[in-house]
Motif scaffolding. Structure first.
Motif, mmCIF file in Angstrom:
data_model
loop_
_atom_site.group_PDB
_atom_site.id
_atom_site.type_symbol
_atom_site.label_atom_id
_atom_site.label_comp_id
_atom_site.label_asym_id
_atom_site.label_seq_id
_atom_site.Cartn_x
_atom_site.Cartn_y
_atom_site.Cartn_z
ATOM 1 N N GLY A 112 0.954 -1.211 -0.020
ATOM 2 C CA GLY A 112 0.286 0.143 0.024
ATOM 3 C C GLY A 112 0.820 1.263 -0.052
ATOM 4 O O GLY A 112 0.271 2.357 -0.253
ATOM 5 N N PHE A 113 2.084 1.203 0.620
ATOM 6 C CA PHE A 113 3.037 2.299 0.389
ATOM 7 C C PHE A 113 3.880 2.416 -0.955
ATOM 8 O O PHE A 113 4.494 1.486 -1.185
ATOM 9 C CB PHE A 113 3.863 2.399 1.555
ATOM 10 N N ASP A 114 3.429 3.512 -1.319
ATOM 11 C CA ASP A 114 3.993 3.488 -2.983
ATOM 12 C C ASP A 114 5.195 4.517 -2.975
ATOM 13 O O ASP A 114 5.600 4.860 -4.095
ATOM 14 C CB ASP A 114 2.843 3.918 -3.909
ATOM 15 N N VAL A 172 6.471 -1.677 7.089
ATOM 16 C CA VAL A 172 6.887 -0.949 6.216
ATOM 17 C C VAL A 172 7.218 0.317 6.819
ATOM 18 O O VAL A 172 6.638 0.942 7.898
ATOM 19 C CB VAL A 172 5.769 -0.709 5.145
ATOM 20 N N GLU A 173 7.905 1.073 6.335
ATOM 21 C CA GLU A 173 8.422 2.302 6.600
ATOM 22 C C GLU A 173 7.773 3.379 5.832
ATOM 23 O O GLU A 173 8.174 3.486 4.652
ATOM 24 C CB GLU A 173 10.173 2.692 6.551
ATOM 25 N N VAL A 174 7.010 4.285 6.179
ATOM 26 C CA VAL A 174 6.324 5.286 5.505
ATOM 27 C C VAL A 174 7.023 6.493 5.747
ATOM 28 O O VAL A 174 7.102 6.923 6.913
ATOM 29 C CB VAL A 174 4.835 5.455 6.089
ATOM 30 N N ASN A 175 7.333 7.408 4.643
ATOM 31 C CA ASN A 175 7.516 8.751 4.841
ATOM 32 C C ASN A 175 6.509 9.533 4.064
ATOM 33 O O ASN A 175 5.925 9.316 3.126
ATOM 34 C CB ASN A 175 9.074 8.889 4.536
ATOM 35 N N VAL A 176 6.390 10.905 4.420
ATOM 36 C CA VAL A 176 5.641 11.740 3.568
ATOM 37 C C VAL A 176 6.342 12.970 3.341
ATOM 38 O O VAL A 176 7.113 13.785 3.950
ATOM 39 C CB VAL A 176 4.493 12.329 4.698
#
Ligand SMILES: *[C@@H]1O[C@H](CO)[C@@H](O)[C@H](O)[C@H]1NC(C)=O
Ligand SMILES: *[C@@H]1O[C@H](CO)[C@@H](O)[C@H](O)[C@H]1NC(C)=O
Ligand SMILES: *[C@@H]1O[C@H](CO)[C@@H](O)[C@H](O)[C@H]1NC(C)=O
Ligand SMILES: *[C@@H]1O[C@H](CO)[C@@H](O)[C@H](O)[C@H]1NC(C)=O
Ligand SMILES: *[C@@H]1O[C@H](CO)[C@@H](O)[C@H](O)[C@H]1NC(C)=O
Ligand SMILES: *[C@@H]1O[C@H](CO)[C@@H](O)[C@H](O)[C@H]1NC(C)=O
Length: 494
Positions: A250-252, A326-330
């Protein structure tokens, strides 16, 4: 024709048997399955004049001992002895007649048992010729009973799992033994053993041994028992249980501020299916706008910097719990993917195109210079040492053969010359080649430069004069051109 042949064979057989024209005809071997019946043939070939048959005796011959089975006597009648009483009969009713015919004393042996396997002798007692006998070897066969089974309905695969038997195939009580083979894509090995039963049959047992894992789940295993021409196959599918294999999707890599409707999905491969999914952040708690539905983590509203962090999903089934993360960054702005890089073919094509264009241009320049030079030479016939020609062949075929023997071997600048001015290898790739065919049409692509008198002075010391083995194969008025050349990278780069 066949009648004649038969007669002929009969005559021969009569001749061979000579004076003793009687003989007992039997099949050498016979076989039958347990429980079935066989016919043991026994024919007396009498002579002419016939001898008198006093008695016919069937005997079982095993381990060097004989046991009576049945007796036919012309005056006393027929007797079948106890162990065979219910299972052995004479085929011809005439044997039992008051005035019997004993030429055919074939017996029918029914409901065969393994213990019936033996040699059977058919003996004729005659007068005055004496005894005549023959023998048939009876083999009793037993079709094996085949059975395949999983060792346990479900196998549990753990990271520490060792090799284990997952299925067993039996070919029980066969005579001769059935042959077991396995057909499967599973990586494993068969362990086969044979057990000899007291009654002469053989039980073959084969265990299929594998290391249970996720990959072995649902794999098909087929056991094939071969017995004579028969192939008896039986299949099972393995049911292997294993703990979840988890990934978070889900994190692209493109979660930017104010993006809507982002979510993370916990994907797990598990048997049995995952019962519980748990979401957490590695440091701290889940964002307030996060909502968990089954294996999905929805983020309501626009993306904010609060969403950044490491998300962990724990998936649990009966066998165990495993995690995915998963590592999410914004980012502030959408991450616009760079324009698609032209394909390799295109870029190399462009390079080639450019190179060809360059060659053409240089070729044109060379022609112009050549024409210009010719003009000058017609008028100028003086000192050539001040006027050098540089033949560059940067575009010539790699490893082009220098066509002027012999090659100068000491083609080197003095030690003090800097790298810039060092010549590259003659005739080598990107080298400068001096050729007496430089004026051939196909060689036009080799740029041809004339160094002007003024410029050439600095090259004078480094001029390499080649002694040509022969006159160049060019127009007469060009001869003077080939008395020397300057080979210089610097020139080339001009
Ligand atoms: C045949 O002889 C062997 C030894 O010579 C013996 O072991 C076996 O039991 C005998 N079989 C029968 C049916 O008597
Ligand atoms: C039949 O069996 C006997 C012994 O049991 C053996 O000697 C003989 O060779 C066998 N004959 C055939 C045709 O198999
Ligand atoms: C042979 O012996 C085995 C056990 O030893 C038995 O299960 C099987 O039924 C027997 N076979 C026959 C044909 O009697
Ligand atoms: C998360 O916590 C670990 C220690 O528990 C720490 O080493 C790490 O730097 C933290 N990461 C962030 C992004 O805060
Ligand atoms: C998600 O969970 C709900 C109950 O909370 C259930 O009814 C639904 O079938 C589940 N959906 C999936 C795709 O598992
Ligand atoms: C954000 O994550 C992606 C993929 O994980 C990574 O390529 C990128 O460098 C990260 N950006 C920042 C600012 O950390």
């Amino acid at each position: 024709m066949t009648v004649l042949a038969t007669l002929w064979i009969y005559l021969i057989s009569v001749c061979i048997s000579g004076g003793n024209a009687q003989m007992v005809q039997m099949d050498p071997t016979k076989s039958g399955y347990v429980g079935s019946q066989v016919e043991l043939r026994c024919l007396f070939v009498n002579s002419n004049p016939p001898v008198k048959i006093s008695q016919v005796t069937w005997q079982k011959f095993l381990n060097g001992t004989k046991q009576n089975v049945a007796i036919a006597n012309p005056t006393m009648g027929v007797s079948v002895l106890p162990p065979f009483k219910d299972r052995v009969t004479f085929k011809q009713p005439a044997v039992r007649h008051r005035t019997p015919s004993l030429e055919d004393t074939t017996i029918i042996f029914s409901n065969l048992r393994l213990s019936d396997e033996a040699a059977y002798i058919c003996e004729y007692t005659t007068f005055p010729a004496g005894n005549r006998e023959n023998m048939v070897n009876l083999t009793v066969l037993a079709r094996p009973v085949t059975r395949m089974s999983l060792s346990t309905p479900t196998i549990v695969a753990r990271p520490s799992s060792q090799k284990m038997t997952v299925a067993t195939c039996l070919s029980a009580n066969g005579k001769p033994p059935g042959i077991i083979s396995w057909e499967t894509a599973l990586k494993g090995e068969a362990q086969t053993e044979e057990i000899r039963n007291p009654n002469g049959t053989v039980t073959v047992r084969s265990d299929y041994v594998v290391v249970p894992s996720r990959e072995t789940h649902k794999q098909k295993l087929t056991c094939v028992v071969t017995y004579y021409e028969e192939r008896i196959a039986d299949s099972v599918f393995l049911n292997v249980q294993y703990e979840p294999e988890v990934t978070v999707e889900g994190f692209d890599g493109n979660w930017y501020l104010n993006r809507q409707d982002v979510k993370l999905v916990c994907k797990a491969d598990a048997n049995p299916p995952v019962a519980v999914y748990k979401w957490k952040m590695l440091n701290g708690s889940l964002p307030t706008n996060a909502e968990i539905r089954n294996n999905t983590l929805f983020f309501k509203g626009p993306v904010t910097y609060d969403l950044a962090g490491i998300y962990v999903c724990d998936a649990t089934n009966n066998i165990g719990t495993r995690s995915g993360r998963v590592e999410v960054n914004v980012t502030e702005f959408p991450n616009i993917p760079p324009r698609e890089i032209p394909q390799k073919e295109h870029s190399s094509g462009a390079i080639i195109g450019g190179a060809v264009g360059g060659v053409v241009l240089l070729g044109l320049a060379a022609i112009i210079l050549f024409v210009f030079l010719r003009r000058r030479q017609r008028t100028f016939k003086g000192d050539y040492s001040t006027k050098k020609h540089v033949y560059g062949n940067g575009y010539s075929k790699a490893g082009g053969i220098p066509s002027h023997p012999p090659l100068p071997k000491n083609l080197q600048y003095p030690e003090d010359s800097d790298d810039e001015k060092k010549p590259t290898q003659i005739g080598g790739p990107m080298g400068f080649e001096v050729s007496d065919h430089d004026f051939d049409g196909e060689d036009l692509k080799r740029p041809y430069f004339t160094v002007d008198e003024g410029e050439s002075r600095e090259f004078d010391e480094r001029t390499l004069a080649f002694q040509y083995g022969h006159e160049p194969d060019i127009n007469d008025d060009m001869v003077s051109q080939t008395d020397g050349s300057v080979i210089s990278k610097k020139e080339w780069y001009v």
